[in-house]
Motif scaffolding. Sequence first.
Motif, PDB file in Angstrom:
ATOM      1  N   TYR A  30       0.719  -1.260   0.145  1.00  0.00           N
ATOM      2  CA  TYR A  30       0.418  -0.186  -0.012  1.00  0.00           C
ATOM      3  C   TYR A  30       0.453   1.349   0.323  1.00  0.00           C
ATOM      4  O   TYR A  30       1.724   1.198   0.621  1.00  0.00           O
ATOM      5  CB  TYR A  30      -0.827  -0.256   0.905  1.00  0.00           C
ATOM      6  CG  TYR A  30      -1.913  -1.155   1.413  1.00  0.00           C
ATOM      7  CD1 TYR A  30      -2.526  -1.052   0.000  1.00  0.00           C
ATOM      8  CD2 TYR A  30      -1.777  -2.724   2.259  1.00  0.00           C
ATOM      9  CE1 TYR A  30      -3.105  -2.588  -0.152  1.00  0.00           C
ATOM     10  CE2 TYR A  30      -2.319  -3.204   1.902  1.00  0.00           C
ATOM     11  CZ  TYR A  30      -3.353  -3.573   0.662  1.00  0.00           C
ATOM     12  OH  TYR A  30      -4.181  -4.647   0.614  1.00  0.00           O
ATOM     13  N   PHE A  86      -2.042  -7.759   2.647  1.00  0.00           N
ATOM     14  CA  PHE A  86      -3.638  -8.271   3.147  1.00  0.00           C
ATOM     15  C   PHE A  86      -3.456 -10.221   3.671  1.00  0.00           C
ATOM     16  O   PHE A  86      -3.722 -11.010   2.917  1.00  0.00           O
ATOM     17  CB  PHE A  86      -4.561  -8.078   2.069  1.00  0.00           C
ATOM     18  CG  PHE A  86      -5.835  -7.605   2.209  1.00  0.00           C
ATOM     19  CD1 PHE A  86      -6.647  -7.114   2.652  1.00  0.00           C
ATOM     20  CD2 PHE A  86      -7.177  -8.191   1.181  1.00  0.00           C
ATOM     21  CE1 PHE A  86      -8.256  -6.593   3.154  1.00  0.00           C
ATOM     22  CE2 PHE A  86      -8.082  -8.229   1.207  1.00  0.00           C
ATOM     23  CZ  PHE A  86      -8.946  -7.272   1.995  1.00  0.00           C
ATOM     24  N   TRP A 140      -9.062  -2.423   7.608  1.00  0.00           N
ATOM     25  CA  TRP A 140      -9.534  -1.444   6.624  1.00  0.00           C
ATOM     26  C   TRP A 140     -10.912  -0.991   7.421  1.00  0.00           C
ATOM     27  O   TRP A 140     -11.709  -1.848   8.045  1.00  0.00           O
ATOM     28  CB  TRP A 140      -9.708  -1.840   5.749  1.00  0.00           C
ATOM     29  CG  TRP A 140      -8.392  -1.788   4.919  1.00  0.00           C
ATOM     30  CD1 TRP A 140      -7.613  -3.627   4.970  1.00  0.00           C
ATOM     31  CD2 TRP A 140      -7.648  -1.506   4.165  1.00  0.00           C
ATOM     32  NE1 TRP A 140      -6.881  -3.394   4.530  1.00  0.00           N
ATOM     33  CE2 TRP A 140      -5.949  -1.851   4.263  1.00  0.00           C
ATOM     34  CE3 TRP A 140      -8.210  -0.160   3.586  1.00  0.00           C
ATOM     35  CZ2 TRP A 140      -5.447  -1.630   2.816  1.00  0.00           C
ATOM     36  CZ3 TRP A 140      -6.769   1.093   3.299  1.00  0.00           C
ATOM     37  CH2 TRP A 140      -5.915   0.130   2.502  1.00  0.00           C
ATOM     38  N   GLN A 143     -16.440  -1.831   4.168  1.00  0.00           N
ATOM     39  CA  GLN A 143     -16.273  -1.753   2.822  1.00  0.00           C
ATOM     40  C   GLN A 143     -17.187  -1.556   2.412  1.00  0.00           C
ATOM     41  O   GLN A 143     -18.409  -2.008   2.627  1.00  0.00           O
ATOM     42  CB  GLN A 143     -15.651  -3.107   1.944  1.00  0.00           C
ATOM     43  CG  GLN A 143     -14.403  -4.382   2.738  1.00  0.00           C
ATOM     44  CD  GLN A 143     -13.471  -2.809   2.860  1.00  0.00           C
ATOM     45  OE1 GLN A 143     -12.951  -3.496   1.127  1.00  0.00           O
ATOM     46  NE2 GLN A 143     -12.721  -2.648   3.035  1.00  0.00           N
ATOM     47  N   TYR A 165     -10.565  -7.956  -4.902  1.00  0.00           N
ATOM     48  CA  TYR A 165      -8.977  -8.159  -4.062  1.00  0.00           C
ATOM     49  C   TYR A 165      -8.975  -9.342  -3.498  1.00  0.00           C
ATOM     50  O   TYR A 165      -7.499  -9.506  -2.996  1.00  0.00           O
ATOM     51  CB  TYR A 165      -8.897  -6.896  -3.226  1.00  0.00           C
ATOM     52  CG  TYR A 165      -9.860  -6.502  -2.367  1.00  0.00           C
ATOM     53  CD1 TYR A 165     -10.048  -7.267  -1.403  1.00  0.00           C
ATOM     54  CD2 TYR A 165     -10.183  -5.449  -2.089  1.00  0.00           C
ATOM     55  CE1 TYR A 165     -11.029  -7.594  -0.106  1.00  0.00           C
ATOM     56  CE2 TYR A 165     -10.878  -4.755  -1.372  1.00  0.00           C
ATOM     57  CZ  TYR A 165     -11.615  -5.712  -0.305  1.00  0.00           C
ATOM     58  OH  TYR A 165     -12.810  -5.646   0.516  1.00  0.00           O
ATOM     59  N   ALA A 185      -4.849  -2.463  -5.128  1.00  0.00           N
ATOM     60  CA  ALA A 185      -4.961  -1.202  -5.134  1.00  0.00           C
ATOM     61  C   ALA A 185      -4.370   0.159  -5.426  1.00  0.00           C
ATOM     62  O   ALA A 185      -4.894   1.157  -5.602  1.00  0.00           O
ATOM     63  CB  ALA A 185      -5.500  -1.311  -3.217  1.00  0.00           C
ATOM     64  N   ILE A 188      -5.905   1.061  -8.633  1.00  0.00           N
ATOM     65  CA  ILE A 188      -7.034   0.965  -9.136  1.00  0.00           C
ATOM     66  C   ILE A 188      -7.595   2.234 -10.252  1.00  0.00           C
ATOM     67  O   ILE A 188      -8.625   1.564 -10.856  1.00  0.00           O
ATOM     68  CB  ILE A 188      -8.099   1.076  -7.763  1.00  0.00           C
ATOM     69  CG1 ILE A 188      -8.471   0.048  -6.541  1.00  0.00           C
ATOM     70  CG2 ILE A 188      -9.352   1.777  -8.238  1.00  0.00           C
ATOM     71  CD1 ILE A 188      -8.425   0.071  -5.181  1.00  0.00           C
ATOM     72  N   SER A 203     -13.101   0.441   1.400  1.00  0.00           N
ATOM     73  CA  SER A 203     -13.234   1.110   2.573  1.00  0.00           C
ATOM     74  C   SER A 203     -12.567   2.772   2.084  1.00  0.00           C
ATOM     75  O   SER A 203     -12.609   2.853   0.686  1.00  0.00           O
ATOM     76  CB  SER A 203     -12.305   1.308   3.095  1.00  0.00           C
ATOM     77  OG  SER A 203     -10.450   1.260   2.380  1.00  0.00           O
ATOM     78  N   PRO A 227     -11.682  -6.125   6.463  1.00  0.00           N
ATOM     79  CA  PRO A 227     -10.319  -6.840   5.952  1.00  0.00           C
ATOM     80  C   PRO A 227      -9.660  -6.690   6.991  1.00  0.00           C
ATOM     81  O   PRO A 227      -9.902  -4.607   6.806  1.00  0.00           O
ATOM     82  CB  PRO A 227     -11.156  -7.163   4.948  1.00  0.00           C
ATOM     83  CG  PRO A 227     -11.587  -5.927   4.684  1.00  0.00           C
ATOM     84  CD  PRO A 227     -11.725  -5.151   5.521  1.00  0.00           C
TER      85      PRO A 227
END
Length: 321
Positions: A30, A86, A140, A143, A165, A185, A188, A203, A227
């Motif tokens: 991330y 993740f 996170w 969602q 994801y 991510a 995107i 999120s 998640p």
Amino acid sequence: MKMTFAAAFAAGLAVSAPAIAQEWNMPTPYGDTTFHTINIQQFAADVAGATDGGLNITVHSAGSLFPHAEIKNAIRSRQVPLGEFFLSRLANDDLAYGIDSQPFLATSYEDGAKLWAAQRPVVEALLAEEGLKVLFAVPWPAQGLYTNGEIKTVDDLSGLRFRAYNAALEEFATLAGAAPVQVEASDIAQAFATGQVEAMITSPSTGANSKAWDFVTHYTQIDAWLPKNIVVVNAREFDALSDDVQAAVLEAAAAAETRGWEMSMAEAAAKTQIMKDNGIIVVAPSPELVEGLQAIGATMLENWKANASEEALSILTAYQN
Ligand code: PCA
């Protein structure tokens, strides 16, 4: 007054040999503005501070050191001593890892914390078999659904190219009649811009960080699951640290977990507001949509139970009691 080592030695003072500072690289998928990354930067700063520069962790964000799919194995094989990923991406290894991505099973921070309390010992034991030690995990925000135009029922999702994801979100999209496409991510905005995808669930953090207002009109607050990211260290690397440094790492990890959960709670409202300020229409889901999504969640939980290991099932039992 400061003295050099030689001067202190010459003066006959009891000194310990200066320890050699260790440098650790820490990959994460991330980006730098993601709250998880801000949190692990603070974790690194805390470790450096507590060890007086004895252990320096350098965070490599946005998949710059290893792509997401390779981070866990890079830690296993000691190409890096620790990293973040993740957690539910490991669900193909054991469904125990993926329980936090089951729709509508745990949707509040309170339930998310209960679920993590039930999941943690199982995840720790599974990862220990691979020589990995859990440091901390942070969720996170809940969602939600990003689309062009309002989604009033599950039927409205039919045929959409849907960003996913993990395996659970792929299953979710498929059950909704949409076509899942795996996208990281950090990719995107590009995936929407090129038409590779046209809807997603994520999120408000990831929505705002990827400037969702550039490519969708609506955000529906379905608050479907929380998640988590997990930070793990190679157990041999950890065991090789001195007792003091080990204690400093564990203390900083516990602080990072507490701080991370608090940051996540603050994010949810703050990032939703940023999306509103940028023109996204934020809506509550219609009762028909909720009903349809919950039916998908119920099917997914049945599938999960049918395929789950004993250990994975024990998490669900512990959580539900
Ligand atoms: N952001 C990450 C994982 C879950 C979330 O909120 C992503 O969209 O990939």
